[in-house]
Each structure stands twice: as C-alpha cells, then as structure tokens.
Design a protein around this motif. Structure first.
Motif, PDB file in Angstrom:
ATOM      1  N   ALA A  18       0.833  -1.207   0.000  1.00 34.38           N
ATOM      2  CA  ALA A  18       0.000   0.000   0.000  1.00 34.38           C
ATOM      3  C   ALA A  18       0.870   1.261   0.000  1.00 34.38           C
ATOM      4  CB  ALA A  18      -0.944  -0.012   1.199  1.00 34.38           C
ATOM      5  N   ILE A  19       1.922   1.252   0.789  1.00 32.98           N
ATOM      6  CA  ILE A  19       2.829   2.407   0.827  1.00 32.98           C
ATOM      7  C   ILE A  19       3.473   2.614  -0.537  1.00 32.98           C
ATOM      8  CG2 ILE A  19       5.017   3.263   1.782  1.00 32.98           C
ATOM      9  CD1 ILE A  19       4.142   1.901   4.465  1.00 32.98           C
ATOM     10  N   LYS A  20       4.004   1.543  -1.126  1.00 30.24           N
ATOM     11  CA  LYS A  20       4.657   1.657  -2.444  1.00 30.24           C
ATOM     12  C   LYS A  20       3.688   2.168  -3.501  1.00 30.24           C
ATOM     13  CE  LYS A  20       7.815  -2.119  -1.552  1.00 30.24           C
ATOM     14  NZ  LYS A  20       8.026  -3.543  -1.765  1.00 30.24           N
ATOM     15  N   ARG A  21       2.489   1.617  -3.510  1.00 27.98           N
ATOM     16  CA  ARG A  21       1.511   2.024  -4.524  1.00 27.98           C
ATOM     17  C   ARG A  21       1.044   3.459  -4.319  1.00 27.98           C
ATOM     18  NH1 ARG A  21      -2.539  -3.170  -5.268  1.00 27.98           N
ATOM     19  NH2 ARG A  21      -1.154  -4.406  -6.583  1.00 27.98           N
ATOM     20  N   ALA A  22       0.829   3.848  -3.080  1.00 27.85           N
ATOM     21  CA  ALA A  22       0.390   5.225  -2.805  1.00 27.85           C
ATOM     22  C   ALA A  22       1.502   6.207  -3.166  1.00 27.85           C
ATOM     23  CB  ALA A  22      -0.017   5.370  -1.348  1.00 27.85           C
ATOM     24  N   TRP A  23       2.723   5.863  -2.861  1.00 23.12           N
ATOM     25  CA  TRP A  23       3.865   6.726  -3.152  1.00 23.12           C
ATOM     26  C   TRP A  23       4.072   6.874  -4.661  1.00 23.12           C
ATOM     27  CZ3 TRP A  23       6.685   9.893  -0.228  1.00 23.12           C
ATOM     28  CH2 TRP A  23       7.846  10.409  -0.769  1.00 23.12           C
ATOM     29  N   SER A  24       3.996   5.765  -5.379  1.00 23.55           N
ATOM     30  CA  SER A  24       4.272   5.794  -6.820  1.00 23.55           C
ATOM     31  C   SER A  24       3.071   6.257  -7.648  1.00 23.55           C
ATOM     32  CB  SER A  24       4.697   4.407  -7.314  1.00 23.55           C
ATOM     33  OG  SER A  24       3.604   3.512  -7.309  1.00 23.55           O
ATOM     34  N   LYS A  25       1.898   6.185  -7.067  1.00 18.48           N
ATOM     35  CA  LYS A  25       0.647   6.559  -7.755  1.00 18.48           C
ATOM     36  C   LYS A  25       0.431   5.720  -9.023  1.00 18.48           C
ATOM     37  CE  LYS A  25      -0.143  10.799  -5.564  1.00 18.48           C
ATOM     38  NZ  LYS A  25      -0.413  10.346  -4.240  1.00 18.48           N
ATOM     39  N   GLN A  26       0.938   4.497  -9.015  1.00 17.07           N
ATOM     40  CA  GLN A  26       0.799   3.637 -10.189  1.00 17.07           C
ATOM     41  C   GLN A  26      -0.655   3.226 -10.387  1.00 17.07           C
ATOM     42  OE1 GLN A  26       3.184   0.301  -8.542  1.00 17.07           O
ATOM     43  NE2 GLN A  26       1.510  -1.008  -9.172  1.00 17.07           N
ATOM     44  N   GLU A  27      -1.053   3.172 -11.647  1.00 20.06           N
ATOM     45  CA  GLU A  27      -2.385   2.680 -11.981  1.00 20.06           C
ATOM     46  C   GLU A  27      -2.385   1.176 -11.741  1.00 20.06           C
ATOM     47  OE1 GLU A  27      -5.581   3.234 -15.559  1.00 20.06           O
ATOM     48  OE2 GLU A  27      -3.502   2.824 -16.139  1.00 20.06           O
ATOM     49  N   LEU A  28      -3.383   0.683 -11.022  1.00 15.69           N
ATOM     50  CA  LEU A  28      -3.396  -0.726 -10.631  1.00 15.69           C
ATOM     51  C   LEU A  28      -3.788  -1.653 -11.772  1.00 15.69           C
ATOM     52  CD1 LEU A  28      -4.939  -0.400  -7.078  1.00 15.69           C
ATOM     53  CD2 LEU A  28      -2.540  -0.398  -7.769  1.00 15.69           C
ATOM     54  N   TRP A  29      -4.785  -1.272 -12.556  1.00 11.34           N
ATOM     55  CA  TRP A  29      -5.263  -2.104 -13.661  1.00 11.34           C
ATOM     56  C   TRP A  29      -5.429  -1.206 -14.872  1.00 11.34           C
ATOM     57  CZ3 TRP A  29      -8.038  -2.046  -8.919  1.00 11.34           C
ATOM     58  CH2 TRP A  29      -7.553  -3.010  -8.021  1.00 11.34           C
ATOM     59  N   PRO A  30      -4.803  -1.554 -15.977  1.00 12.42           N
ATOM     60  CA  PRO A  30      -4.772  -0.689 -17.158  1.00 12.42           C
ATOM     61  C   PRO A  30      -6.149  -0.172 -17.567  1.00 12.42           C
ATOM     62  CG  PRO A  30      -3.424  -2.644 -17.506  1.00 12.42           C
ATOM     63  CD  PRO A  30      -4.151  -2.839 -16.210  1.00 12.42           C
ATOM     64  N   GLY A  31      -6.199   1.123 -17.820  1.00 15.79           N
ATOM     65  CA  GLY A  31      -7.420   1.744 -18.312  1.00 15.79           C
ATOM     66  C   GLY A  31      -8.441   2.109 -17.257  1.00 15.79           C
ATOM     67  N   THR A  32      -8.170   1.770 -15.983  1.00 13.64           N
ATOM     68  CA  THR A  32      -9.156   2.072 -14.942  1.00 13.64           C
ATOM     69  C   THR A  32      -8.889   3.413 -14.261  1.00 13.64           C
ATOM     70  OG1 THR A  32      -7.896   0.970 -13.185  1.00 13.64           O
ATOM     71  CG2 THR A  32      -9.513  -0.371 -14.404  1.00 13.64           C
ATOM     72  N   GLY A  33      -7.636   3.837 -14.257  1.00 17.79           N
ATOM     73  CA  GLY A  33      -7.275   5.045 -13.515  1.00 17.79           C
ATOM     74  C   GLY A  33      -7.264   4.815 -12.007  1.00 17.79           C
ATOM     75  N   ASN A  34      -7.532   3.602 -11.573  1.00 20.68           N
ATOM     76  CA  ASN A  34      -7.580   3.304 -10.137  1.00 20.68           C
ATOM     77  C   ASN A  34      -6.170   3.268  -9.560  1.00 20.68           C
ATOM     78  OD1 ASN A  34     -10.344   3.039 -10.407  1.00 20.68           O
ATOM     79  ND2 ASN A  34     -10.283   0.825 -10.542  1.00 20.68           N
ATOM     80  N   ARG A  35      -5.984   4.085  -8.527  1.00 14.78           N
ATOM     81  CA  ARG A  35      -4.706   4.185  -7.846  1.00 14.78           C
ATOM     82  C   ARG A  35      -4.963   4.177  -6.343  1.00 14.78           C
ATOM     83  NH1 ARG A  35      -4.298   6.750 -12.553  1.00 14.78           N
ATOM     84  NH2 ARG A  35      -2.316   6.798 -13.633  1.00 14.78           N
ATOM     85  N   GLU A  36      -4.030   3.619  -5.604  1.00 13.37           N
ATOM     86  CA  GLU A  36      -4.149   3.677  -4.150  1.00 13.37           C
ATOM     87  C   GLU A  36      -3.572   4.999  -3.674  1.00 13.37           C
ATOM     88  OE1 GLU A  36      -2.738   0.211  -2.059  1.00 13.37           O
ATOM     89  OE2 GLU A  36      -3.768  -1.131  -3.435  1.00 13.37           O
ATOM     90  N   SER A  37      -4.123   5.514  -2.592  1.00 13.27           N
ATOM     91  CA  SER A  37      -3.613   6.731  -1.973  1.00 13.27           C
ATOM     92  C   SER A  37      -3.353   6.429  -0.497  1.00 13.27           C
ATOM     93  CB  SER A  37      -4.632   7.867  -2.096  1.00 13.27           C
ATOM     94  OG  SER A  37      -5.784   7.565  -1.315  1.00 13.27           O
ATOM     95  N   PHE A  38      -2.561   7.282   0.146  1.00 14.66           N
ATOM     96  CA  PHE A  38      -2.320   7.088   1.576  1.00 14.66           C
ATOM     97  C   PHE A  38      -3.622   7.204   2.355  1.00 14.66           C
ATOM     98  CE2 PHE A  38       1.993   8.222   0.224  1.00 14.66           C
ATOM     99  CZ  PHE A  38       2.690   7.171   0.793  1.00 14.66           C
ATOM    100  N   ARG A  39      -4.443   8.167   1.970  1.00 13.12           N
ATOM    101  CA  ARG A  39      -5.727   8.356   2.662  1.00 13.12           C
ATOM    102  C   ARG A  39      -6.603   7.108   2.525  1.00 13.12           C
ATOM    103  NH1 ARG A  39     -10.613  10.253   0.896  1.00 13.12           N
ATOM    104  NH2 ARG A  39     -11.955  11.053   2.524  1.00 13.12           N
ATOM    105  N   GLN A  40      -6.724   6.621   1.298  1.00  9.84           N
ATOM    106  CA  GLN A  40      -7.563   5.448   1.054  1.00  9.84           C
ATOM    107  C   GLN A  40      -7.010   4.203   1.754  1.00  9.84           C
ATOM    108  OE1 GLN A  40      -7.396   3.893  -2.924  1.00  9.84           O
ATOM    109  NE2 GLN A  40      -9.517   3.202  -2.842  1.00  9.84           N
ATOM    110  N   SER A  41      -5.692   4.036   1.729  1.00  6.60           N
ATOM    111  CA  SER A  41      -5.084   2.840   2.296  1.00  6.60           C
ATOM    112  C   SER A  41      -5.047   2.824   3.818  1.00  6.60           C
ATOM    113  CB  SER A  41      -3.652   2.675   1.768  1.00  6.60           C
ATOM    114  OG  SER A  41      -3.673   2.444   0.385  1.00  6.60           O
ATOM    115  N   PHE A  42      -4.923   4.000   4.424  1.00  2.00           N
ATOM    116  CA  PHE A  42      -4.724   4.041   5.872  1.00  2.00           C
ATOM    117  C   PHE A  42      -5.859   4.696   6.658  1.00  2.00           C
ATOM    118  CE2 PHE A  42      -0.536   3.449   4.109  1.00  2.00           C
ATOM    119  CZ  PHE A  42      -0.003   2.493   4.942  1.00  2.00           C
ATOM    120  N   PHE A  43      -6.710   5.469   6.005  1.00  3.47           N
ATOM    121  CA  PHE A  43      -7.715   6.220   6.760  1.00  3.47           C
ATOM    122  C   PHE A  43      -9.121   6.085   6.192  1.00  3.47           C
ATOM    123  CE2 PHE A  43      -3.631   8.512   6.968  1.00  3.47           C
ATOM    124  CZ  PHE A  43      -3.365   8.330   8.309  1.00  3.47           C
TER     125      PHE A  43
END
Length: 179
Positions: free
Chosen positions: A100-125
């Motif tokens: 979660a930390i790596k993904r929130a930090w890098s802001k990488q798109e999780l699945w192509p074409g979705t624009g879905n990204r993890e954020s620190f807020r979403q992952s931890f709060f």
C-alpha cells in the motif's frame, strides 16, 4: 494445466501467479483486471462472470489469480490445481502495508485503463482500506480454503498450501522442473 492462485489480499497471489505462469509458459489471468472498472466501480457479476468464462475458455491452460469466491463454479469447473498462498497473519499484514505504501507513493495505476490508484488516505484512513480488508478477511479466508481442501465436491482438484516464501520458491522450482 489450469491453476488458480488464491489467498488473502496482500499475500502475494499476483506475484506468485505471474512467476508461475512464466515458469510454465502459460497465460496469466488477473481477476482484478476483469473485475474493476474506473473510479473503483465493480463490474456487475453477470458481465464479470461472462468475461471470466471467456478468458478461461480461450486457452487450454492458464494461471488465474484471485479469490472472488462467488466465481468458483466458473473458475473451478475444470481446474487442475489450486495454489493457496497461506502466509501467517503478520507476514500478510506486513506485505499488504508495504504494498500500500509503495503504490500510494508511486501513484501507479493498478489495472490498465481504470485510472484506479491507491492513496495514503484510502489505504490508511478509509473504511475501504485494503489493509483493513486484509485484516478482516484473513481468518475467514483461511477457514474457507481449509474447508474447500476437504470438500468432496472439490476432490478432483489438487490443493497446494504454501505457508512461507521459501515454500513458494521451492514450489515454483518444482513446477518449472516438471514443465
């Protein structure tokens, strides 16, 4: 060979499935890619199941990763092997937090074409936190897969339970050696 890699969120299913698919020269199918739409919307089950069935029928062998228990009648219909990534609670928690930390930090798109990204807020709060989801489902996932391993309706399926990274490494090596 038809393989489903399962386990709690953050356990390393996708990483193991990718490596296994590569070692066996089989296509890798990630259920999350089929399931998620933009803005964290979920596909309706009817559409999700149809796309899943189509992907599974398109190849004589594959490595599928994902739980989506409600899809068992489709994904386990002709399956040969279920690989259960069953690392301990603390190992799984460490992995899901690190991821979660790596993904929130890098802001990488999780699945192509979705624009879905993890954020620190979403992952931890957030109540929709993947970390909270992993904590809540770890025990119930273990119970579900232990039960499935001993269920008569799945006696045609070989189950492999991996409890550590070293077991996973040895399993990949043994599968690659038998390919």
């Amino acid at each position: 060979m038809k393989i489903n890699v399962v386990g709690t969120s953050g356990s390393g299913k996708t990483t193991l499935a990718r490596r296994l698919a590569q070692a066996l020269s089989l296509p890798h199918i990630e259920m999350d890619v089929l399931h998620w739409l933009p803005d964290w919307q979920e596909k309706p089950d009817e559409q999700f199941f149809a796309e899943l069935a189509s992907m599974l029928e398109a190849s004589p062998g594959w490595v599928l990763d994902g739980n989506y228990d409600r899809s068992r009648p489709i994904k386990w219909r002709e399956i040969d092997l279920v690989v259960w990534v069953d690392y301990g609670f603390w190992q799984t928690l460490f992995q899901v937090v690190s991821r979660a930390i790596k993904r929130a930090w890098s802001k990488q798109e999780l699945w192509p074409g979705t624009g879905n990204r993890e954020s620190f807020r979403q992952s931890f709060f957030s109540r929709d936190s993947i970390i909270l989801w992993s904590i809540k489902t770890w025990r119930s996932n273990r119970a579900r897969y232990l039960s499935a391993m001993h269920d008569e309706q799945y006696r045609h399926i070989r189950f492999v339970q991996l409890r550590s990274h070293s077991e996973a490494e040895a399993f990949i090596r043994s599968m690659a050696g038998n390919a």
